[in-house]
Design an enzyme around this catalytic site. Structure first.
Site, PDB file in Angstrom:
ATOM      1  N   LYS A 177       0.848  -1.183   0.000  1.00 37.83           N
ATOM      2  CA  LYS A 177       0.000   0.000   0.000  1.00 37.83           C
ATOM      3  C   LYS A 177       0.891   1.244   0.000  1.00 37.83           C
ATOM      4  CE  LYS A 177      -0.506   0.943   4.925  1.00 37.83           C
ATOM      5  NZ  LYS A 177      -0.184   2.316   5.124  1.00 37.83           N
ATOM      6  N   ASP A 206      -1.509  -6.055   2.745  1.00 31.43           N
ATOM      7  CA  ASP A 206      -1.850  -5.177   3.868  1.00 31.43           C
ATOM      8  C   ASP A 206      -1.431  -5.966   5.100  1.00 31.43           C
ATOM      9  OD1 ASP A 206      -2.980  -3.879   6.007  1.00 31.43           O
ATOM     10  OD2 ASP A 206      -4.846  -3.391   4.972  1.00 31.43           O
ATOM     11  N   HIS A 207      -0.321  -5.575   5.699  1.00 37.38           N
ATOM     12  CA  HIS A 207       0.259  -6.460   6.723  1.00 37.38           C
ATOM     13  C   HIS A 207      -0.680  -6.672   7.907  1.00 37.38           C
ATOM     14  CE1 HIS A 207       1.380  -2.587   8.538  1.00 37.38           C
ATOM     15  NE2 HIS A 207       1.344  -3.236   9.677  1.00 37.38           N
ATOM     16  N   GLU A 245      -2.312   5.597  17.452  1.00 34.14           N
ATOM     17  CA  GLU A 245      -0.847   5.564  17.531  1.00 34.14           C
ATOM     18  C   GLU A 245      -0.400   6.672  18.474  1.00 34.14           C
ATOM     19  OE1 GLU A 245       1.084   4.516  13.454  1.00 34.14           O
ATOM     20  OE2 GLU A 245      -0.542   5.919  13.068  1.00 34.14           O
ATOM     21  N   HIS A 269      -6.257  -0.459   6.411  1.00 35.77           N
ATOM     22  CA  HIS A 269      -6.352  -1.255   7.642  1.00 35.77           C
ATOM     23  C   HIS A 269      -7.768  -1.230   8.234  1.00 35.77           C
ATOM     24  CE1 HIS A 269      -2.147  -1.338   7.216  1.00 35.77           C
ATOM     25  NE2 HIS A 269      -1.816  -0.308   7.982  1.00 35.77           N
ATOM     26  N   LYS A 369      -2.728  10.016  15.058  1.00 36.96           N
ATOM     27  CA  LYS A 369      -1.361   9.996  15.570  1.00 36.96           C
ATOM     28  C   LYS A 369      -1.300  10.853  16.819  1.00 36.96           C
ATOM     29  CE  LYS A 369       1.308   8.822  11.527  1.00 36.96           C
ATOM     30  NZ  LYS A 369       1.799   7.565  12.115  1.00 36.96           N
TER      31      LYS A 369
END
Lengths: 529, 354
Positions: A177, A206-207, A245, A269, A369
């Protein structure tokens, strides 16, 4: 029990494979990493490949070919990879294991500006086919900036390197991505790729989908009989998905200025999590069946009209603040970021899903974030009891919190960190009075299965070599997610905030007030992860 | 994975069976009451492991193995020594040990139980009340405890899985025959886990992997003869099972019985470990010879394919780590249900040994 997570075996089965960890290992192949000197190669890809090698999951003759613009040698590349695995790998490096892995490590200099620039790579691959029996099987991993993806695909196509060697052989392409910047560019990218690769050859990685706890959403939902009956609008008030995050842009200000939270996290995600939580049970676990169900869910999401984007979404940007006892700068003070940037570092949005299972049960999504802590969670908020027999503790019809009311049940699937599942329920406090208190029942993923989980990239790389695309995003999944996000981006572009309106949340807080208001309007509130 | 340090948080000694369960409950409650934020208000257990030992010395060793597995297997373990001819008694040493890694606490209850007198002839009545409800019970028969007792109707009724080591007995062939008799009689459950079978898993993986390559795939149905080499002088269970496995997977006209070759001077590998496997196969007009050889640290696969026009060959080596007893038993604890490959290999191995 081993669920059917592998594609059907090839026509001629190997009877000596039955009953072992994998019914089959991938056919011998060469994995070519474009962008071999990059961070992802060092931190994730090669440590994952080494771990697969140590576990004996790679085929004999498996070879990694690093491809990059700079001059290099096989020996130099091997040495740099060993260093990377020692630093970032989850398994210790032993000389013998490394020697076995390093036998299959090669390097090729490529110049993608030159029409003949893949010739050295072709030569190396032909040598590898001859020496290691990889028989023309290839996986190309594009660990390069998005702007270069179409070019590599074109060069490979022009060089005749995209055609599988024989009926049972394969050539596959793994793309990282972002898959485009919006619906139009995503489609353009697909068109570029499809000129040289069939969709069946393309693996969009997409991990998140490789994470054990994300995969466990399937296990949790479809291997337990007790949850699915209540997994609907009848019993669920709403769903909250949080990807928080605590870090900032970490030196990637330039990249983030171009992407922002919606493109970086929501489009891929979070939309994958929405699909996994909301989809119907697949009839089987084959790649197309699972992905068909996910796409059906994504298509059922009510489109957000650009004119309504500001009503159903919230964007935010962090200013300076404190996290973990340390002062951190605001987004506009980060390197590579404009001091008048309007780029969003926080997104909250409300989705309605128009199908029988979810109509009237909204999904609230947020990511940001510099939030107080790192947490990825899916919270299923059940409806309140219709009536409290304990007197004076009635729930409000809208589901809003009422002082003294009995809390609704809550099921939280924690994806990271502290992977696990928590069920909140009510119990009587010991004593003479009938007092009800909320308690949490925690299932910690690691406490029951203390086997060390494989890294997401291990699973995904192996799946790709095996030709199992279940955990990769299909073209139509990506497109449906972009359809939604592009409408939001269009709406935001039509109604940009003024420079003075941002930043609108302090680093170390849970986002702007508008995010709170988004739920408050519905008589609900965000939970604290 | 790095094993988390195990800390014994409560321990005690009691006499009599009733005292065992109440003492365990008290220990658990006491730990929870004294615990801080990192002590969770619930117990995680995945199984009960009953460890049957022939004597006190083997019980001590087995107890150490169980403790080393504790951080991976939240378990109640009952290490049992029975002495039917001794004085009547039930004595138990109890301990509750926990390890904490990254905020996750995993606890193991260890009950070292010595049963003497008539009670030792009725171990089901002793062990039964100590089994955790609703989770599987596994029985690990340590060393060469008499199989008649280990595989007695009592044990079979009580446990979902019985772990034996058919190579621990002086006559592995007879042991395999005894196990085969029991599995044929009782059906799929309880499942039998055999440590000898688990020891050859790496060899099976290598042999299977050879035929994954497209060039060799066709040869797998053309395997004609097999030689299994092992360290020792008398066919080990590992060698017999490996031969049995190949026979069960490949049995067809033209496949000759595997030859089991002892290598008396097998160096340090005197425990019946495999030292090599040679497979000869043909496919169309070509012949292939595959030799896998190795020791405790590495295994080498050499393949040569001879055709009408040319001969090709390839060799590759992989590093291996021979699993210790903790890893072997630990892996068995993660299994559920019967292993049809083992059952088939066992039947073929027993037929072969005759």
């Amino acid at each position: 029990m081993e669920l059917g997570t592998r594609a059907p075996a090839q026509a001629q089965a190997n009877p000596l494979r039955e009953g072992l960890r994998l019914e089959r290992t991938p056919a011998p192949c060469a994995l070519v990493i474009f962008g071999a000197s990059g961070d992802l190669t060092r931190r994730k890809l090669v440590p994952a490949l080494y771990a697969l090698s140590v576990q004996g999951l790679l085929p004999a003759g498996f070879t990694v070919v690093g491809a990059a613009r700079s001059e290099g040698t096989d020996e130099g590349f091997r040495a740099s990879l060993r260093q990377a695995v020692e630093r970032h790998g989850r398994l210790p490096v032993t000389d013998l294991q490394w020697a076995s892995f390093a036998e299959g490590v090669r390097y090729a200099r490529v110049d993608l500006d030159d029409p003949e620039g893949l010739a050295p790579l072709r030569t190396v691959l032909e040598e590898v086919d001859l020496e290691r029996g990889t028989a023309g099987n290839r996986v190309y991993y594009l660990s390069i900036p998005p702007s270069g993806i179409a070019n590599v695909a074109r060069r490979l196509g022009e060089a005749g390197m995209t055609t599988p060697p024989a009926q049972s052989g394969f050539v596959r392409l793994i793309v990282e991505k972002p898959f485009g910047r919006d619906l139009t560019t995503s489609r353009a990218l697909d068109e570029d790729l499809h000129r040289h690769f069939d969709e069946s050859q393309i693996y969009r990685i997409d991990h998140y989908l490789g994470k054990e706890t994300v995969q466990n959403l399937h296990g949790f939902r479809f291997a337990n009989g007790i949850f699915e009956p209540v997994w609907s609008r009848q019993y669920i008030d709403h769903v909250q998905i949080t990807v928080a995050e605590s870090i900032g842009v970490e030196g990637r200000g330039g990249y983030y200025e171009e992407s922002g939270a919606l493109r970086d996290i929501v489009q891929n995600h979070i939309m994958q999590l929405v699909a996994l939580v909301g989809m119907e049970a697949p009839a089987d676990f084959s790649p197309e069946t699972v992905r068909d169900e996910k796409v059906k869910l994504l298509r059922a999401i009510r489109p957000i009209h650009p004119d309504d984007a500001l009503d159903t979404t919230v964007r935010g940007q962090y200013g300076a603040g404190w996290i973990d006892g340390e002062q951190v700068p605001g987004y506009r003070e980060e390197p590579g970021v404009s001091d008048a940037s309007l780029r969003e570092t926080f997104v909250a949005l409300k989705l309605d899903i128009d199908n029988w299972r979810w109509a009237g049960t909204p999904f609230y999504l947020r990511t940001g974030k510099r939030l107080p802590r790192r947490a990825t969670e899916v919270a299923i908020q059940f409806r309140r009891v219709p009536h409290s027999p304990f007197g004076g503790q009635l729930a409000s019809p809208a589901g809003a919190p009422v002082a003294g009311a009995i809390d609704p049940n809550l099921l939280v699937v924690r994806i990271q960190p502290d992977e696990g599942i928590t069920l909140r329920f009510n119990a009587k406090v010991p004593g003479q009075a009938m007092r009800i208190r909320t308690v949490n029942m925690d299932f910690l993923y690691g406490s029951s299965f203390l086997t060390e989980s494989p890294e997401a990239y291990e699973r995904l790389l192996l799946d790709c070599m095996l030709g199992d695309a279940t955990l990769f995003a299909r073209e139509d999944e990506v497109e449906e997610a972009w359809r939604l996000c592009t409408a939001v981006l269009d709406g935001w572009r039509a109604h940009p905030p003024s420079v003075d309106e941002l930043p609108d949340y302090e680093a170390g807080t849970w986002g702007p007030k508008a995010a709170h208001d988004l739920l408050a309007r519905d008589g609900r509130s965000w939970r604290r992860p | 994975m790095s094993a988390a340090a195990l800390e014994t948080v409560r321990s005690g000694h009691v006499s009599g069976l009733h005292a065992v369960t109440s003492a365990l409950a008290e220990m658990r409650g006491s730990m929870l009451r004294a615990g801080g934020d990192d002590t969770r208000g619930m117990r995680l257990s995945v199984l009960t492991l009953v460890v049957a030992c022939a004597d006190r010395a083997s019980a001590e060793k087995a107890g150490e193995v169980v403790e080393r597995m504790a951080s991976r297997h939240p378990t109640r373990a009952i290490v049992l020594v029975g002495d039917p001819d001794g004085p009547a008694r039930i004595e138990a040493d109890l301990s509750l040990s926990c390890s904490a890694t990254g905020g996750q606490q995993v606890c193991m209850e260890l009950v070292r139980l010595e049963v003497g007198g008539e009670s030792a002839r009725h171990l089901r009545s002793v062990v039964g009340p100590l089994l955790l409800p609703d989770v599987p019970a596994h029985l690990w028969v340590v060393g060469a405890a008499p199989l008649t007792q280990a595989l007695s109707p009592d044990a079979l009724e009580l446990c979902e899985r019985i772990i034996v080591d058919s190579d621990a007995y002086p006559d592995p062939a007879a042991t395999l025959a005894a196990v085969a008799l029991v599995t044929a009689a009782v059906g799929p459950l309880p499942a039998i886990g055999d440590l000898a079978w688990r020891r050859i898993r790496g060899w099976r993986e290598l042999a299977g992997r050879v035929f994954d390559t497209p060039e060799l795939r066709g040869f797998v149905q053309g395997i004609e003869d097999v030689e299994v080499r092992f360290a020792g002088t008398r066919p080990s269970a590992q060698a017999l099972l490996f031969g049995g496995w190949l026979r069960s997977r490949l049995d067809r006209p033209g496949f000759r019985l595997p030859s089991i070759t002892p290598i008396p001077d097998g160096g340090e590998d005197e425990g019946g470990e495999l030292l090599g496997v040679v497979l000869n196969a043909s496919h169309r007009d070509r012949r292939a010879r595959i030799e896998i050889s190795g020791d405790a640290t590495r295994r080498t696969t050499a393949v040569s394919v001879e055709g009408a026009m040319r001969t090709t060959s390839a060799t590759w080596t992989v590093g291996v780590e021979r699993p210790g007893i903790v890893a072997l038993v630990g892996a068995e604890l993660e299994e559920q249900g019967p292993d049809p490959m083992y059952a088939a290999a066992l039947v073929a191995a027993v037929g072969e040994a005759r």
